[in-house]
Motif scaffolding. Sequence first.
Motif, mmCIF file in Angstrom:
data_model
loop_
_atom_site.group_PDB
_atom_site.id
_atom_site.type_symbol
_atom_site.label_atom_id
_atom_site.label_comp_id
_atom_site.label_asym_id
_atom_site.label_seq_id
_atom_site.Cartn_x
_atom_site.Cartn_y
_atom_site.Cartn_z
ATOM 1 N N ALA A 1 0.826 -1.212 0.000
ATOM 2 C CA ALA A 1 0.000 0.000 0.000
ATOM 3 C C ALA A 1 0.856 1.256 0.000
ATOM 4 N N ILE A 2 1.916 1.259 0.805
ATOM 5 C CA ILE A 2 2.814 2.418 0.866
ATOM 6 C C ILE A 2 3.419 2.673 -0.505
ATOM 7 N N GLY B 1 -4.255 11.194 -0.690
ATOM 8 C CA GLY B 1 -3.688 11.661 0.570
ATOM 9 C C GLY B 1 -4.459 11.155 1.767
ATOM 10 N N ILE B 2 -5.790 11.194 1.688
ATOM 11 C CA ILE B 2 -6.618 10.705 2.797
ATOM 12 C C ILE B 2 -6.397 9.203 2.992
ATOM 13 N N ALA B 3 -6.350 8.456 1.877
ATOM 14 C CA ALA B 3 -6.139 7.010 1.959
ATOM 15 C C ALA B 3 -4.772 6.698 2.565
ATOM 16 N N TYR C 1 -4.288 4.849 6.105
ATOM 17 C CA TYR C 1 -3.593 3.562 6.127
ATOM 18 C C TYR C 1 -2.442 3.568 7.130
ATOM 19 N N THR C 2 -1.658 4.652 7.136
ATOM 20 C CA THR C 2 -0.529 4.718 8.077
ATOM 21 C C THR C 2 -1.010 4.723 9.521
ATOM 22 N N GLY D 1 -0.327 1.286 11.697
ATOM 23 C CA GLY D 1 0.751 1.554 12.639
ATOM 24 C C GLY D 1 2.031 2.012 11.963
ATOM 25 N N GLU D 2 1.997 2.165 10.644
ATOM 26 C CA GLU D 2 3.181 2.583 9.901
ATOM 27 C C GLU D 2 3.632 3.986 10.291
ATOM 28 N N TRP D 3 2.695 4.783 10.834
ATOM 29 C CA TRP D 3 3.022 6.156 11.222
ATOM 30 C C TRP D 3 4.144 6.199 12.266
#
Length: 215
Positions: free
Chosen positions: A11-12, A80-82, A86-87, A91-93
Motif C-alpha cells: 500500500a505504501i 492523501g486521505i487514503a 492507512y498509516t 501503525g506505519e506512522w
Amino acid sequence: MAKLRLKHLLAIRWFHWINFPLLFLMIWSGILIYWAYAPYHIGSFHFFPAWIYNLLHIKFRLAEGMALHFTLMWLFVLNGIAYVAYTLFSGEWRYLVPRSWSAFRDAWEVVLHDLHLRKGLPPQEKYNAAQQISYSAIVLMGVGSVITGLAIYKPAQLSWLAALCGGYTVARLLHFALALGYLVFFVVHVIQVALAGWNNFRGMIIGYELVDERN
C-alpha cells in the motif's frame, strides 16, 4: 549471506507511485494557470519568464490548466486521505513521524553524512530522522496546498477559508510557495535516492531490499 527483507508495504508503494505523477501534473497544470497572472518576481527575475512559456507551449492554456488542476486535486486529496488513514490504522506512522525534538539534530547529522562531512550515521530504524521530517512535512504541505487552493479557487463562497489563510493575496502566495517547496523536495529526494543506491530504489519498487546477514 545476502537475503531479501521486506522494507515497504504494498500500500505504501502504491500511494507513493500514485502521488508522484499526480504532484508533477498538478504543478504542470498550475503553471498553465500561473501564466494568466504571474506577479511573483525577485527584482527583475521572474520565476517563469516569457521564453519558458514559449518553449513549453504554456501560453493561452488557462482553461485547460484550470480543468486539469481541479480534476487532479480530487485525486490528490483522495490519495492523501487514503495514505494517512492507512498509516494510522496499520501503525506505519510510528516509523514515519519524528518521535522527539532530537530528530532535528539527528536529521542535521544525516545531512552532514550525505555531504561527506560526517562519517557515521545516527541510530535509525526503517527511516532516518531526515526522512521522517521530510515525509511528515510533505503531508502537512499537501494539506496546506488543498486549503490555500480552495481559498483562491472560491474566495467568495469560501471567504472564511480565505480569511483563515490571511486573505486571497496571502493564500495565493502560500500556494505558490508550497509548489516551489514540492520542486525542492523532488530534487532533494531524487538526489538522496541516487546516493542510497539501487538496493534502496528497488525496495520502493518490489518492496524488498537485499541485506547482508552475517553470523
